[in-house]
Every structure is written in structure tokens, then in C-alpha cells.
Design a protein around this motif. Structure first.
Motif, PDB file in Angstrom:
ATOM      1  N   LEU A  33      -9.024  -5.003   8.992  1.00 24.21           N
ATOM      2  CA  LEU A  33      -8.730  -5.820  10.165  1.00 24.21           C
ATOM      3  C   LEU A  33      -9.680  -5.553  11.332  1.00 24.21           C
ATOM      4  O   LEU A  33      -9.606  -6.236  12.349  1.00 24.21           O
ATOM      5  N   GLY A  34     -10.516  -4.533  11.213  1.00 22.07           N
ATOM      6  CA  GLY A  34     -11.410  -4.175  12.310  1.00 22.07           C
ATOM      7  C   GLY A  34     -10.653  -3.596  13.492  1.00 22.07           C
ATOM      8  O   GLY A  34     -11.013  -3.825  14.645  1.00 22.07           O
ATOM      9  N   ILE A  35      -9.593  -2.833  13.197  1.00 19.09           N
ATOM     10  CA  ILE A  35      -8.736  -2.255  14.230  1.00 19.09           C
ATOM     11  C   ILE A  35      -8.994  -0.756  14.305  1.00 19.09           C
ATOM     12  O   ILE A  35      -9.051  -0.078  13.283  1.00 19.09           O
ATOM     13  N   GLU A  36      -9.136  -0.238  15.521  1.00 20.25           N
ATOM     14  CA  GLU A  36      -9.386   1.186  15.688  1.00 20.25           C
ATOM     15  C   GLU A  36      -8.192   1.934  16.262  1.00 20.25           C
ATOM     16  O   GLU A  36      -8.262   3.137  16.453  1.00 20.25           O
ATOM     17  N   THR A  37      -7.086   1.238  16.519  1.00 14.69           N
ATOM     18  CA  THR A  37      -5.911   1.895  17.102  1.00 14.69           C
ATOM     19  C   THR A  37      -5.044   2.517  16.014  1.00 14.69           C
ATOM     20  O   THR A  37      -5.155   2.181  14.838  1.00 14.69           O
ATOM     21  N   GLU A  38      -4.188   3.420  16.436  1.00 14.09           N
ATOM     22  CA  GLU A  38      -3.246   4.045  15.508  1.00 14.09           C
ATOM     23  C   GLU A  38      -2.170   3.037  15.126  1.00 14.09           C
ATOM     24  O   GLU A  38      -1.881   2.112  15.860  1.00 14.09           O
ATOM     25  N   GLY A  39      -1.589   3.254  13.983  1.00 18.09           N
ATOM     26  CA  GLY A  39      -0.508   2.409  13.527  1.00 18.09           C
ATOM     27  C   GLY A  39       0.494   3.237  12.757  1.00 18.09           C
ATOM     28  O   GLY A  39       0.245   4.395  12.430  1.00 18.09           O
ATOM     29  N   THR A  40       1.632   2.639  12.472  1.00 19.90           N
ATOM     30  CA  THR A  40       2.647   3.335  11.689  1.00 19.90           C
ATOM     31  C   THR A  40       2.594   2.834  10.252  1.00 19.90           C
ATOM     32  O   THR A  40       2.307   1.665   9.992  1.00 19.90           O
ATOM     33  N   VAL A  41       2.882   3.733   9.322  1.00 20.84           N
ATOM     34  CA  VAL A  41       2.861   3.401   7.904  1.00 20.84           C
ATOM     35  C   VAL A  41       4.253   3.645   7.339  1.00 20.84           C
ATOM     36  O   VAL A  41       4.829   4.714   7.523  1.00 20.84           O
ATOM     37  N   GLN A  42       4.773   2.639   6.671  1.00 19.05           N
ATOM     38  CA  GLN A  42       6.115   2.708   6.095  1.00 19.05           C
ATOM     39  C   GLN A  42       6.034   2.287   4.629  1.00 19.05           C
ATOM     40  O   GLN A  42       5.436   1.265   4.302  1.00 19.05           O
ATOM     41  N   THR A  43       6.637   3.064   3.747  1.00 17.92           N
ATOM     42  CA  THR A  43       6.719   2.682   2.342  1.00 17.92           C
ATOM     43  C   THR A  43       7.765   1.582   2.205  1.00 17.92           C
ATOM     44  O   THR A  43       8.854   1.690   2.755  1.00 17.92           O
ATOM     45  N   ILE A  44       7.405   0.510   1.509  1.00 15.32           N
ATOM     46  CA  ILE A  44       8.358  -0.574   1.275  1.00 15.32           C
ATOM     47  C   ILE A  44       8.509  -0.776  -0.233  1.00 15.32           C
ATOM     48  O   ILE A  44       7.628  -0.428  -1.008  1.00 15.32           O
ATOM     49  N   GLY A  45       9.637  -1.309  -0.646  1.00  6.89           N
ATOM     50  CA  GLY A  45       9.866  -1.549  -2.061  1.00  6.89           C
ATOM     51  C   GLY A  45       9.930  -0.270  -2.869  1.00  6.89           C
ATOM     52  O   GLY A  45       9.522  -0.243  -4.031  1.00  6.89           O
ATOM     53  N   MET A  46      10.432   0.788  -2.272  1.00  9.84           N
ATOM     54  CA  MET A  46      10.480   2.093  -2.925  1.00  9.84           C
ATOM     55  C   MET A  46      11.180   2.012  -4.278  1.00  9.84           C
ATOM     56  O   MET A  46      12.261   1.454  -4.395  1.00  9.84           O
ATOM     57  N   GLY A  47      10.510   2.533  -5.300  1.00 11.97           N
ATOM     58  CA  GLY A  47      11.093   2.574  -6.626  1.00 11.97           C
ATOM     59  C   GLY A  47      11.014   1.284  -7.411  1.00 11.97           C
ATOM     60  O   GLY A  47      11.542   1.186  -8.498  1.00 11.97           O
ATOM     61  N   ARG A  48      10.333   0.275  -6.875  1.00 11.02           N
ATOM     62  CA  ARG A  48      10.277  -1.018  -7.562  1.00 11.02           C
ATOM     63  C   ARG A  48       8.969  -1.222  -8.306  1.00 11.02           C
ATOM     64  O   ARG A  48       8.949  -1.812  -9.353  1.00 11.02           O
ATOM     65  N   GLY A  49       7.868  -0.783  -7.727  1.00 12.12           N
ATOM     66  CA  GLY A  49       6.575  -1.011  -8.355  1.00 12.12           C
ATOM     67  C   GLY A  49       6.262   0.027  -9.410  1.00 12.12           C
ATOM     68  O   GLY A  49       6.308   1.218  -9.147  1.00 12.12           O
ATOM     69  N   VAL A  50       5.967  -0.422 -10.607  1.00 12.36           N
ATOM     70  CA  VAL A  50       5.615   0.492 -11.684  1.00 12.36           C
ATOM     71  C   VAL A  50       4.148   0.883 -11.598  1.00 12.36           C
ATOM     72  O   VAL A  50       3.788   2.029 -11.834  1.00 12.36           O
ATOM     73  N   MET A  75      -1.269  -0.056  -3.030  1.00 11.67           N
ATOM     74  CA  MET A  75      -2.135   0.993  -3.560  1.00 11.67           C
ATOM     75  C   MET A  75      -1.877   1.191  -5.056  1.00 11.67           C
ATOM     76  O   MET A  75      -0.730   1.183  -5.499  1.00 11.67           O
ATOM     77  N   PRO A  76      -2.940   1.414  -5.843  1.00 11.54           N
ATOM     78  CA  PRO A  76      -2.748   1.656  -7.268  1.00 11.54           C
ATOM     79  C   PRO A  76      -2.120   3.026  -7.504  1.00 11.54           C
ATOM     80  O   PRO A  76      -2.322   3.956  -6.725  1.00 11.54           O
ATOM     81  N   ARG A  77      -1.350   3.137  -8.552  1.00  8.83           N
ATOM     82  CA  ARG A  77      -0.710   4.403  -8.905  1.00  8.83           C
ATOM     83  C   ARG A  77      -1.704   5.332  -9.587  1.00  8.83           C
ATOM     84  O   ARG A  77      -2.609   4.891 -10.296  1.00  8.83           O
ATOM     85  N   THR A  78      -1.473   6.612  -9.395  1.00  9.59           N
ATOM     86  CA  THR A  78      -2.170   7.623 -10.169  1.00  9.59           C
ATOM     87  C   THR A  78      -1.190   8.109 -11.238  1.00  9.59           C
ATOM     88  O   THR A  78      -0.039   7.689 -11.256  1.00  9.59           O
ATOM     89  N   GLY A  79      -1.635   8.957 -12.117  1.00  9.80           N
ATOM     90  CA  GLY A  79      -0.751   9.488 -13.142  1.00  9.80           C
ATOM     91  C   GLY A  79      -0.558   8.531 -14.296  1.00  9.80           C
ATOM     92  O   GLY A  79      -1.317   7.560 -14.454  1.00  9.80           O
ATOM     93  N   PRO A  80       0.465   8.776 -15.114  1.00 13.39           N
ATOM     94  CA  PRO A  80       0.665   7.987 -16.335  1.00 13.39           C
ATOM     95  C   PRO A  80       0.814   6.482 -16.093  1.00 13.39           C
ATOM     96  O   PRO A  80       0.262   5.682 -16.850  1.00 13.39           O
ATOM     97  N   ASN A  81       1.554   6.080 -15.051  1.00 11.07           N
ATOM     98  CA  ASN A  81       1.728   4.641 -14.806  1.00 11.07           C
ATOM     99  C   ASN A  81       0.400   3.979 -14.458  1.00 11.07           C
ATOM    100  O   ASN A  81       0.103   2.879 -14.925  1.00 11.07           O
ATOM    101  N   GLY A  82      -0.386   4.637 -13.620  1.00 11.09           N
ATOM    102  CA  GLY A  82      -1.701   4.101 -13.284  1.00 11.09           C
ATOM    103  C   GLY A  82      -2.624   4.060 -14.489  1.00 11.09           C
ATOM    104  O   GLY A  82      -3.392   3.115 -14.664  1.00 11.09           O
ATOM    105  N   ASP A  83      -2.536   5.079 -15.332  1.00 15.18           N
ATOM    106  CA  ASP A  83      -3.349   5.106 -16.554  1.00 15.18           C
ATOM    107  C   ASP A  83      -3.023   3.912 -17.441  1.00 15.18           C
ATOM    108  O   ASP A  83      -3.920   3.271 -17.995  1.00 15.18           O
ATOM    109  N   VAL A  84      -1.733   3.607 -17.589  1.00 13.22           N
ATOM    110  CA  VAL A  84      -1.318   2.459 -18.401  1.00 13.22           C
ATOM    111  C   VAL A  84      -1.836   1.160 -17.781  1.00 13.22           C
ATOM    112  O   VAL A  84      -2.370   0.298 -18.477  1.00 13.22           O
ATOM    113  N   ALA A  85      -1.700   1.030 -16.462  1.00 11.32           N
ATOM    114  CA  ALA A  85      -2.181  -0.183 -15.779  1.00 11.32           C
ATOM    115  C   ALA A  85      -3.673  -0.373 -15.987  1.00 11.32           C
ATOM    116  O   ALA A  85      -4.139  -1.487 -16.270  1.00 11.32           O
ATOM    117  N   ARG A  86      -4.440   0.703 -15.849  1.00 14.07           N
ATOM    118  CA  ARG A  86      -5.888   0.610 -16.047  1.00 14.07           C
ATOM    119  C   ARG A  86      -6.224   0.267 -17.497  1.00 14.07           C
ATOM    120  O   ARG A  86      -7.084  -0.592 -17.754  1.00 14.07           O
TER     121      ARG A  86
END
Length: 116
Positions: free
Chosen positions: A15-32, A50-61
Motif C-alpha cells: 500500500l506504500g504505507i509507512e505508519t504502524e498498524g495492528t495485525v489480527q488473525t482472522i478465520g482462526m482454524g479454518r484455513g488448511v 500467508m502460506p503455511r509452513t510445515g506439513p500442510n504447506g508442503d502438501v499445498a506446494r
């Protein structure tokens, strides 16, 4: 770097933004295959998938899931349609796979995929 900080950095860069922002996890436990964050800069917010790491990310890749999603956002979903698809502002390559910076549609209602 913790994933929440990386999501913030990717969103700010897109977005070309240099200010701080808040980050919130959404959809917790839904995305494989991904973890989804809402990054709010006060006057504007986006969703970073964001892509998963670990076994789920390995399967996706190995299945090409991330490659197909990149193709969808780059080639198929750029044509205006009546489908409620979030606009993709940027696809950022990470060591685990592509991260998507998407239009924030969290104010719209959602339907549980299992409940319909």
C-alpha cells in the motif's frame, strides 16, 4: 521475523504505507493451507493471506495449490464480474510460498463452509 510482523511489512509495502498498524488473525482454524491476517492502518485495512509452513504447506506446494491461486488472481480474477471477489493488491513471494494482499471484505457477512 514473526509471521504477524511479516504480514504487516508485506501489507505496508503493497500500500506504500509507512505508519504502524495492528495485525489480527482472522478465520482462526479454518484455513488448511494458509493463515489469514487483517492489517489495519487506521484509515485503511487489508487482508494478508500467508502460506503455511510445515506439513500442510508442503502438501499445498506439492499439489500446486499456491501456483493455482496465483494464476487465479493474476489471470482470471482481473476481469470485472459479479462475483464477490476481493481485489488483489499484490502477490509477494515468501520462502514458504506466495502471500496475497487482498481487499478487506471482513465487514461483509460470511458463511461457514461446513454449515452452508
Amino acid at each position: 521475523m514473526p509471521e504477524t510482523q511479516l504480514a504487516h511489512k508485506i501489507a505496508a509495502s503493497a500500500l506504500g504505507i509507512e505508519t504502524e498498524g495492528t495485525v489480527q488473525t482472522i478465520g482462526m482454524g479454518r484455513g488448511v493451507f494458509s493463515t489469514v491476517y487483517r492489517v489495519d492502518f487506521g484509515h485503511r485495512s487489508v487482508v494478508v493471506k500467508m502460506p503455511r509452513t510445515g506439513p500442510n504447506g508442503d502438501v499445498a506446494r506439492s499439489m500446486g495449490a499456491y501456483d493455482r491461486e496465483v494464476t487465479a488472481y493474476r489471470d482470471l480474477l482481473v476481469v470485472p464480474s459479479e462475483l464477490p471477489v476481493p481485489r488483489c493488491f499484490r502477490i509477494h513471494d515468501t520462502s514458504a510460498g506466495p502471500a496475497f494482499v487482498l481487499e478487506d471484505l471482513t465487514s461483509f457477512g460470511s458463511v461457514d463452509q461446513l454449515d452452508g
